[in-house]
Design a protein around this motif. Sequence first.
Motif, short mmCIF file in Angstrom:
data_model
loop_
_atom_site.label_atom_id
_atom_site.label_comp_id
_atom_site.label_asym_id
_atom_site.label_seq_id
_atom_site.Cartn_x
_atom_site.Cartn_y
_atom_site.Cartn_z
N ASP A 126 16.39 73.62 60.18
CA ASP A 126 17.75 73.73 59.68
C ASP A 126 18.56 74.42 60.76
O ASP A 126 18.10 75.42 61.31
CB ASP A 126 17.81 74.58 58.41
N VAL A 127 19.75 73.93 61.04
CA VAL A 127 20.55 74.49 62.13
C VAL A 127 21.92 74.89 61.61
O VAL A 127 22.55 74.14 60.87
CB VAL A 127 20.72 73.47 63.29
N GLN A 128 22.35 76.06 62.00
CA GLN A 128 23.74 76.47 61.84
C GLN A 128 24.24 76.74 63.24
O GLN A 128 23.57 77.41 64.03
CB GLN A 128 23.85 77.70 60.94
N ASN A 129 25.40 76.22 63.56
CA ASN A 129 25.88 76.26 64.94
C ASN A 129 27.31 76.77 64.96
O ASN A 129 28.16 76.27 64.22
CB ASN A 129 25.82 74.83 65.51
N ILE A 130 27.56 77.77 65.79
CA ILE A 130 28.92 78.22 66.03
C ILE A 130 29.21 77.94 67.50
O ILE A 130 28.55 78.48 68.38
CB ILE A 130 29.11 79.72 65.75
#
Length: 187
Positions: free
Chosen positions: A22-26
Motif C-alpha cells: 500500500d502506498v501513500q505518496n506526497i
Amino acid sequence: DLATHNTNNSYSMIFGRMVNADVQNIALSGMGMVTGWNTAIFAPQVWNRYAPMARGNLADLKAWTPDVVFTNFGENDASYSQANGSPFPEAYTETYIKYIQELRKTWPTAKIVILRGGMYHGKNDPALAQAVDAVRSAFADDKLIYGYNFVRSSNTHPRVSAHRDMAEELVQFFKQTDGLKDLVPSK
C-alpha cells in the motif's frame, strides 16, 4: 504543464506495485526542504497533511503506520539555488535532520530510507551529496534508517522508463539489504 504529471507512473508507485505494498505518496513539483521552485511550500510544512498545502488539514498519522518511509529531497534546493546564483542552502542539513526526527517520533518502528538522486543534481552536485551524507550520518545509530543513491539519473524530470528503472533499483536494494529483504515478496 500538469499534463505530464502522473504519480501513478512514479518510481514510488511502481515500486509499491512491484512489492505489493500500500502506498501513500506526497509529492509536489518544485518543493524543496528549505527552498525550491515552489517557494510557497516546503517539505517540513506538508508531510503530515492530507494535501501538500501549508494550511491543509493535518492527517491522522495514527490511522496508518507505514513499514517504510522514503524521503528524497535536495534536487529542488540545489537547482533553484544554482539557477539564482546562490550557494547550496546552509539550512538544508539541519532542516532535513529535524524532518527525519519528526518522522521517527511519529513512526518509531518504521524503516526510513533516505534517498538521493534520480535527477541531475542528485547525482552530480557535490554540495547536495555532502549534505545528504551528513543527514544520514546524524542517524548512524538508528538501525532502522537506510540510505540509497540512485544509479539511474535523468538530466531533466525522469520519464516513465526512468521511473521504472528507479523502482527496479529499489527492489534490488531491498533484496540485498538486511532489515529490508523481508519486505520484498519472493517470486
